[in-house]
Design an enzyme around this catalytic site. Structure first.
Site, short mmCIF file in Angstrom:
data_model
loop_
_atom_site.label_atom_id
_atom_site.label_comp_id
_atom_site.label_asym_id
_atom_site.label_seq_id
_atom_site.Cartn_x
_atom_site.Cartn_y
_atom_site.Cartn_z
N GLU A 289 29.91 -2.20 68.67
CA GLU A 289 31.29 -1.86 68.44
C GLU A 289 31.54 -0.58 69.00
O GLU A 289 32.71 0.05 69.39
CB GLU A 289 31.56 -1.89 66.81
CG GLU A 289 31.71 -3.13 66.28
CD GLU A 289 31.73 -3.12 64.79
OE1 GLU A 289 32.78 -3.41 64.45
OE2 GLU A 289 31.07 -2.95 64.18
N LYS B 12 41.43 -3.39 60.94
CA LYS B 12 40.83 -3.86 62.28
C LYS B 12 40.95 -5.43 62.06
O LYS B 12 40.27 -6.19 61.29
CB LYS B 12 39.02 -3.72 61.39
CG LYS B 12 38.17 -3.67 62.46
CD LYS B 12 36.93 -3.13 61.80
CE LYS B 12 35.66 -3.40 62.86
NZ LYS B 12 34.41 -2.57 62.00
#
Length: 122
Positions: free
Chosen positions: A21, A99
């Site tokens: 990420e 997210k």
């Protein structure tokens, strides 16, 4: 108190717990509510008497793009704190950081973190 809502601020950033990420990045979406007095601007019709929210959007986009935190909790708090520190007119802020594609197996939903802070919470 009056409130300006800014919704759907999409930003690509590198915050996340997993190493990929922080390398590959991902999309985030930010919604904010900004409490301030807009009564003078309502009378004068002058942008100088209110908040030019374009600068708030730019601040949020910059923070998401340049921050590398492990947790979205840290990022959402950094956004809220930065807004309150940078804009004297704003007395309270609510930030919702989403997210939309969290890397969690068999989960297709959205994860959101919400914080509400006032100047006195800084």
């Amino acid at each position: 108190m009056d409130c300006i809502h800014l919704t759907g601020i999409r930003c690509y950033g590198y915050t996340g717990y997993l190493p990929e990420e922080q390398v590959l990045g991902q999309w985030f979406e930010v919604d904010v509510r900004l409490w301030l007095d807009i009564s003078t601007a309502a009378k004068t019709d002058a942008i100088e008497d209110t908040l030019d929210y374009r600068s708030v959007i730019s601040l949020i986009q910059h923070l998401v793009k340049t921050s590398k935190f492990a947790l979205v909790e840290k990022l959402v708090m950094a956004i809220a704190d930065s807004i309150l520190q940078q804009y004297d007119r704003i007395t309270q802020v609510q930030v919702i950081l989403s997210k939309p594609s969290a890397p969690i197996p068999d989960f297709g939903g959205t994860i959101s973190i919400e914080v509400t802070k006032t100047k006195s919470n800084l």
